[in-house]
Structure formats: C-alpha cells, structure tokens
Write an enzyme that holds these catalytic residues in place. Structure first.
Site, PDB file in Angstrom:
ATOM      1  N   LYS A 115      -1.506  -8.086   9.418  1.00 18.42           N
ATOM      2  CA  LYS A 115      -0.864  -8.903   9.348  1.00 18.42           C
ATOM      3  C   LYS A 115      -1.760 -10.455   9.055  1.00 18.42           C
ATOM      4  O   LYS A 115      -1.749 -11.313   8.141  1.00 18.42           O
ATOM      5  CB  LYS A 115       0.524  -9.425   9.995  1.00 18.42           C
ATOM      6  CG  LYS A 115       1.675  -8.915   9.209  1.00 18.42           C
ATOM      7  CD  LYS A 115       2.798  -9.571   9.924  1.00 18.42           C
ATOM      8  CE  LYS A 115       4.417  -8.102   9.939  1.00 18.42           C
ATOM      9  NZ  LYS A 115       4.929  -8.211  10.038  1.00 18.42           N
ATOM     10  N   LYS A 196       0.723   2.488   3.438  1.00 23.43           N
ATOM     11  CA  LYS A 196       2.484   2.388   2.956  1.00 23.43           C
ATOM     12  C   LYS A 196       2.911   1.771   2.244  1.00 23.43           C
ATOM     13  O   LYS A 196       2.954   0.646   1.948  1.00 23.43           O
ATOM     14  CB  LYS A 196       3.381   2.441   4.465  1.00 23.43           C
ATOM     15  CG  LYS A 196       2.689   0.838   4.962  1.00 23.43           C
ATOM     16  CD  LYS A 196       3.394   0.291   6.301  1.00 23.43           C
ATOM     17  CE  LYS A 196       3.417  -0.710   6.795  1.00 23.43           C
ATOM     18  NZ  LYS A 196       4.467  -1.240   7.812  1.00 23.43           N
ATOM     19  N   LYS A 199       6.941  -4.392   1.495  1.00 26.69           N
ATOM     20  CA  LYS A 199       7.650  -5.567   0.884  1.00 26.69           C
ATOM     21  C   LYS A 199       6.276  -6.402   0.824  1.00 26.69           C
ATOM     22  O   LYS A 199       6.483  -7.251  -1.097  1.00 26.69           O
ATOM     23  CB  LYS A 199       8.589  -6.523   2.001  1.00 26.69           C
ATOM     24  CG  LYS A 199       9.863  -6.690   1.833  1.00 26.69           C
ATOM     25  CD  LYS A 199      10.465  -6.691   2.597  1.00 26.69           C
ATOM     26  CE  LYS A 199      11.339  -6.566   4.371  1.00 26.69           C
ATOM     27  NZ  LYS A 199      12.225  -7.190   4.849  1.00 26.69           N
TER      28      LYS A 199
END
Ligand code: AMP
Ligand code: TRP
Length: 329
Positions: A115, A196, A199
C-alpha cells in the site's frame, strides 16, 4: 457450552469483487449457516480511513456493505453485524496493544509495503498500525476463528504473537485466533494472473454488482496462457488455472471434473460457460442487494442494534484488560 466465536471484517471502500466473495464473504455465510459458531461481522470503517476517500461517499459505502452482507446471506437475527467506529473499545485497545508491538513486526507486513508503494503521496501512520487495530477487533471478542483471504494471514500471525505476548506479560486475558481459509483463498486478477484481484486495479476485477453483459465481456478479455489446453497448472499456466479455480468455486465442482468436461473444447467455449455460471450464481445476490439498497433505514437499524450488542461485550473485555494492566480505579 457456548459456541466458539467467529469474527471477520471488510472495509467499506466501494464495490466488492469476486475475490472478496470467493475468498471471504461466501465463507462467512457458510460458516454462519453451519450453526457451529457465534458470528460477528464488522464493517471496518476505521481501517478504511487509511486510504483516500470522500467523506460524502463514506456513509453510502458503509450501507452498501451492509447490503452486500445481507444479500450474500448474513442473517442479522443470527449474527452480529456491527460498525467498528461505533465501539470506542477498538481504538482504546489498539493503543494498549501498540505499546507491546515491536516496530520491526509492522515493518515486515507485506500489505503495508504494497500500500505504501501504491499510495506514495499518503503513507500515513494508520497504514502502518493497521494490523494492530485488526488485532484489537479480533481479540476484544475472544474470537477463536477468523475467516479471511490469504492476504490477511500475516496480520493474523501478528495478532497471535500479540496475544501470546500480552498473556505472558499480564496473565491469561486473550484467545489466540485461528484463520479459516476457503479452497480458493487468493483469486488472481483477470488482467494479470501474477497479481491478486484487487479493487485498486478495477480492470482485473469482476464486481459482484456487474451485469451479466459486463461479466461476459470481462471474462472474454481475461488473459490466457500460451497453448490451448484447459488444464490446471499454477506454475506453467497461471491464467487458466485461476479461471479453473473460479469455475470450481462457483459451480462447486472439483477441478479434475471440469478439465475432463473441457478436454476437447476451446478457451472461448470454456470462457463463455464460466461467464454464464458467474452471472447465474450472482443473479439472486444482485436482486436481493438492489431491494435492500432501497431500504436504508433497515440497513441502519441492523448496524445500530448490532453495534450495541458488540459494544457491551467489548466494554466488558476492556475493563478486564485495564485491570490486568493496573490502570483501573
Ligand atoms: P478488504 O476488501 O481488503 O477488506 O478484504 C475483504 C476480504 O476479502 C479479506 O478477508 C481479504 O482477505 C479477502 N480478499 C481480498 N482480495 C482477495 C482475493 N483477491 N482473493 C481472495 N480473497 C481476497
Ligand atoms: N484487514 C482486513 C482486510 O484488509 C479487514 C479487517 C479488519 C479484518 N479487521 C478485521 C478481518 C478483523 C478479519 C478480522 O481485509
């Protein structure tokens, strides 16, 4: 005897994709319906503040997620559905746990590294301490089982470490939670089978709200491997293996049977059937969710009453924690 507590949470950050569903949400429902657990499902809005968001949209995302939960089959009469931010004990316990969390443990977290790389302009402290809040969510309720996707295993391991550390320092207080994974705990992106489904990369996602036409278009566009054989081989054929796992999950059919069925068929035949299966599988969900979305006050009531029930338990646990620490009067 009381049933073991099972607890999980999802962030209200917008639409859920089929990875969330196959890896987590569908399992919440199965586990609830098994009757073996006392279930608590959170909407973890405090976690979601670590990513950029529009305050005007947050409430809608929260209510949409309640609708997702209920449409998937979570039954508020049976399970507690609650909003994390309404229960101050989560934040309080996070602080307490932070004082026994080594910085090095947090620095190792893959999700933090991913992130931070993705949102370079907003690497906030919350992103770093995110796993401590998740640990607090879980151990405040003595949860023994936590159904999640594979990406959360590292966070659960940290939770277990914190439980052991707290218990050995201050006396037995918390339960060490165990993860529960589905058969397919890591759904990969349709546009890049090495990453993976997430969103943050919508092109590779099938969203639960997608129409049958959108699903068809996305599955058609999904990358495939070289060769034309429909065979499961994660190392050599990651793309088709991902699609085969998706097929297996929605059709509830073992992969070898699917391989047999498509032995002499083409990728495009396989993809057409997969898209139809997904659309069919999600049709009742979509219809139910649409109905629920028109009943905002019902959704709010579910959250208010669930949060009240959760808060009662959490406050009791926090009082015990403060006593153990010697900070109660
Ligand atoms: P989040 O949207 O990050 O709150 O994730 C909600 C749940 O979905 C968590 O249990 C995740 O582990 C799970 N999840 C997210 N992405 C995937 C994926 N691609 N495959 C399987 N599970 C996933
Ligand atoms: N960290 C989880 C995710 O990103 C969400 C989460 C927060 C959670 N608190 C939790 C999951 C407690 C299980 C239990 O998906």
């Amino acid at each position: 005897m009381r049933k073991p507590i099972l607890l999980s949470g999802i962030q209200p950050t917008g639409k859920l994709h089929i990875g969330n569903y196959v890896g987590a949400l569908s399992n919440f429902v199965k586990l609830q319906n098994s009757g073996k657990y006392e279930c608590i499902f959170f909407i973890v809005d405090l976690h979601s503040l670590t990513q950029e968001f529009e305050p005007k949209e947050k409430r809608k995302h929260i209510l949409d997620l309640v609708a997702d939960y209920l449409a998937a089959g979570i039954e508020p009469k049976q399970s507690i559905v609650a909003l994390q931010s309404q229960i101050p004990a989560h934040s309080e316990l996070t602080w307490i746990l932070s004082t026994i969390t080594p910085i090095g443990e947090l620095e190792r977290m893959t999700q933090f590294k991913d992130k931070s790389a993705r949102q370079e302009e907003n690497i906030n402290v919350g992103l770093f301490t995110y796993p401590i809040l998740m640990a607090a969510d879980i151990i405040l309720y003595d949860a023994a089982f936590v159904p999640v996707g594979e990406d959360q295993l590292q966070h659960l391991e940290l939770t277990r470490t914190l439980v052991r550390k707290f218990n050995s320092k201050f006396g037995k207080t918390f339960v060490e939670p165990k993860p529960i994974l589905t058969q397919f705990p890591r759904v990969m992106s349709l546009s890049d089978p090495m990453h993976k489904m997430s969103k943050s990369e919508p092109a590779g996602c099938i969203f639960l709200d997608d129409s049958p036409a959108e699903i068809e278009a996305k599955v058609k566009r999904a990358v495939t491997d070289s060769g034309s054989e429909i065979a499961f081989d994660e190392a050599k054929k990651p793309a088709i293996s991902n699609l085969l796992q998706l097929y297996s999950a929605v059709a509830e059919k073992p992969i070898p049977l699917i391989e047999e069925q498509y032995k002499r068929k083409t990728y495009s035949e396989f993809k057409a059937k997969l898209a139809a299966l997904i659309a069919e599988h999600l049709a009742p969900f979509r219809a139910k969710k649409e109905k629920l979305q028109a009943q905002a006050s019902k959704l709010t009531t579910v959250l208010t009453s669930g949060s009240k029930k959760a808060a009662k338990r959490a406050e009791k646990k926090l009082t015990e924690v403060k006593e153990k620490l010697g900070i109660s009067l």
